[in-house]
Design a protein around this motif. Structure first.
Motif, PDB file in Angstrom:
ATOM      1  N   PRO A   1       0.797  -1.228   0.025  1.00 47.52           N
ATOM      2  CA  PRO A   1       0.058  -0.236   0.250  1.00 47.52           C
ATOM      3  C   PRO A   1       0.750   1.281  -0.091  1.00 47.52           C
ATOM      4  CG  PRO A   1      -0.009  -0.631   2.179  1.00 47.52           C
ATOM      5  CD  PRO A   1       0.819  -1.726   1.411  1.00 47.52           C
TER       6      PRO A   1
ATOM      7  N   SER B   1       0.063   4.878  -1.258  1.00 44.67           N
ATOM      8  CA  SER B   1      -1.130   5.556  -0.537  1.00 44.67           C
ATOM      9  C   SER B   1      -0.573   6.550   0.380  1.00 44.67           C
ATOM     10  CB  SER B   1      -2.166   4.728   0.138  1.00 44.67           C
ATOM     11  OG  SER B   1      -1.507   4.003   1.221  1.00 44.67           O
TER      12      SER B   1
ATOM     13  N   LYS C   1      -0.468  -7.963 -13.156  1.00 39.41           N
ATOM     14  CA  LYS C   1      -1.101  -8.105 -11.857  1.00 39.41           C
ATOM     15  C   LYS C   1      -0.222  -7.180 -10.804  1.00 39.41           C
ATOM     16  CE  LYS C   1      -3.139 -12.553 -12.703  1.00 39.41           C
ATOM     17  NZ  LYS C   1      -3.115 -13.842 -12.450  1.00 39.41           N
TER      18      LYS C   1
ATOM     19  N   GLU D   1      -1.051  -3.625 -11.057  1.00 39.75           N
ATOM     20  CA  GLU D   1      -2.402  -3.192 -10.529  1.00 39.75           C
ATOM     21  C   GLU D   1      -2.321  -3.255  -8.990  1.00 39.75           C
ATOM     22  OE1 GLU D   1      -7.041  -4.706 -10.541  1.00 39.75           O
ATOM     23  OE2 GLU D   1      -5.304  -5.527 -11.964  1.00 39.75           O
ATOM     24  N   LEU D   2      -1.666  -4.474  -8.527  1.00 42.83           N
ATOM     25  CA  LEU D   2      -1.975  -4.334  -6.854  1.00 42.83           C
ATOM     26  C   LEU D   2      -1.081  -2.822  -6.281  1.00 42.83           C
ATOM     27  CD1 LEU D   2      -2.721  -6.038  -4.682  1.00 42.83           C
ATOM     28  CD2 LEU D   2      -0.507  -7.452  -4.681  1.00 42.83           C
TER      29      LEU D   2
ATOM     30  N   MET E   1      -0.342  -0.005  -7.968  1.00 42.79           N
ATOM     31  CA  MET E   1      -1.038   1.240  -8.227  1.00 42.79           C
ATOM     32  C   MET E   1      -2.226   1.516  -7.238  1.00 42.79           C
ATOM     33  SD  MET E   1      -0.451   1.422 -12.255  1.00 42.79           S
ATOM     34  CE  MET E   1       0.913   1.483 -12.977  1.00 42.79           C
ATOM     35  N   THR E   2      -3.018   0.415  -7.087  1.00 42.82           N
ATOM     36  CA  THR E   2      -4.232   0.528  -6.306  1.00 42.82           C
ATOM     37  C   THR E   2      -4.230   0.661  -4.910  1.00 42.82           C
ATOM     38  OG1 THR E   2      -4.595  -1.716  -6.367  1.00 42.82           O
ATOM     39  CG2 THR E   2      -5.650  -0.383  -8.202  1.00 42.82           C
ATOM     40  N   ALA E   3      -2.838   0.090  -4.464  1.00 42.08           N
ATOM     41  CA  ALA E   3      -2.517   0.103  -2.961  1.00 42.08           C
ATOM     42  C   ALA E   3      -3.481  -0.918  -2.264  1.00 42.08           C
ATOM     43  CB  ALA E   3      -2.547   1.333  -2.268  1.00 42.08           C
ATOM     44  N   GLY E   4      -3.809  -1.750  -3.042  1.00 45.19           N
ATOM     45  CA  GLY E   4      -5.096  -2.799  -2.659  1.00 45.19           C
ATOM     46  C   GLY E   4      -4.405  -3.856  -1.835  1.00 45.19           C
TER      47      GLY E   4
END
Length: 260
Positions: free
Chosen positions: A134, A137, A158, A161-162, A164-167
């Protein structure tokens, strides 16, 4: 050796290192990173230790991240030094260790925690685990190898995405993506890792160390992994483990590897 932030225990050739800062969700600070380095170094030097397992204390977190309070006021040069020293002292150190290291992810593995798990040779997770990087963020990027190891494990798209989204992803998603090898209940996590470690321990530690170096070579710039494999393969022929392994095979008995 006694530590302030970790526990280290050896049993039947398996050293279990537990990050023990439950009130901080086992967050990594400078002292913990230094202690982890020392514990891994000691275990690697002990010929009786065949496998190392690293996990977090409690049921909530493997490592919930880095201790942000330590570096919130750093400048550019201090930030570079933080990443460089951390990678050298712990994350790259674990990746290149000659003793196999299994991460037992027992809950949150975020930021530096996931980077620690990814530096290990492979990973198992409890079904309550959550994983992610994360850092964006907070206005920063992963600095302990996360931007390099995550794409290696799950692929560039993948990983992009993980990050950049801080997911966060759960344990089953991590399993499907190849980030972890196994998912089990929290109660069965350490027993599973110990069972795998037992299987590893029956094999030649000399050959396993050679395999680690050969596999890692494929991911290092300017190094031909096939050449490394050839070199390591040849070196095995000069080991006592090779002599014992081949003799045991021909004599139809179990090998008793001396580890030399």
């Amino acid at each position: 050796m006694s530590y302030n932030n970790i526990l280290s225990e050896e049993n039947n050739g398996i050293t279990t290192i537990t990050i023990n800062r439950p009130k901080k969700l086992n967050a990594l600070n400078k002292e913990t990173i230094s202690e982890l380095h020392e514990a891994f170094r000691e275990a690697d030097l002990d010929k009786n230790v065949k496998v190392i397992i690293v996990t977090g204390s409690g049921e909530k977190a493997f490592v919930a991240g880095a201790d942000i309070s330590e570096f919130a006021n750093y400048n550019i040069e201090e930030g570079k030094m933080l990443a460089a020293k951390g990678q050298e002292l712990l994350f790259n150190f674990i990746e290149n260790l000659s003793t196999p290291v299994i991460a037992a992810i027992n809950g949150f593995a975020l930021g530096g925690g996931l980077e620690l798990a990814m530096a290990c040779h492979f990973r198992a997770a409890s079904d309550n685990a959550k994983m992610g990087l994360p850092e964006v963020s907070l206005g920063v990027i992963p600095g302990y190898g996360g931007t390099q190891r995550l794409p290696q494990l799950i692929g560039k798209g993948k990983a992009m995405e993980l990050i950049m989204t801080a997911g966060m992803i759960d344990a089953n998603k991590a399993l499907n993506d190849g980030l972890v090898n196994h998912v089990t209940t929290l109660e069965e996590l350490l027993p599973l890792c110990e069972k795998i470690a037992g299987k590893i321990s029956r094999n030649s530690s000399v050959a396993i160390s050679a395999a680690i170096r050969a596999i890692n070579a494929n991911f290092k710039d300017g190094i031909n992994g096939f050449d490394t494999e050839i070199q390591e393969f040849g070196n095995c022929f000069g080991s006592e483990d090779f002599a014992e392994g081949t003799t045991a095979f021909l004599e139809k008995r179990k090998a008793n590897f001396p580890g030399e």
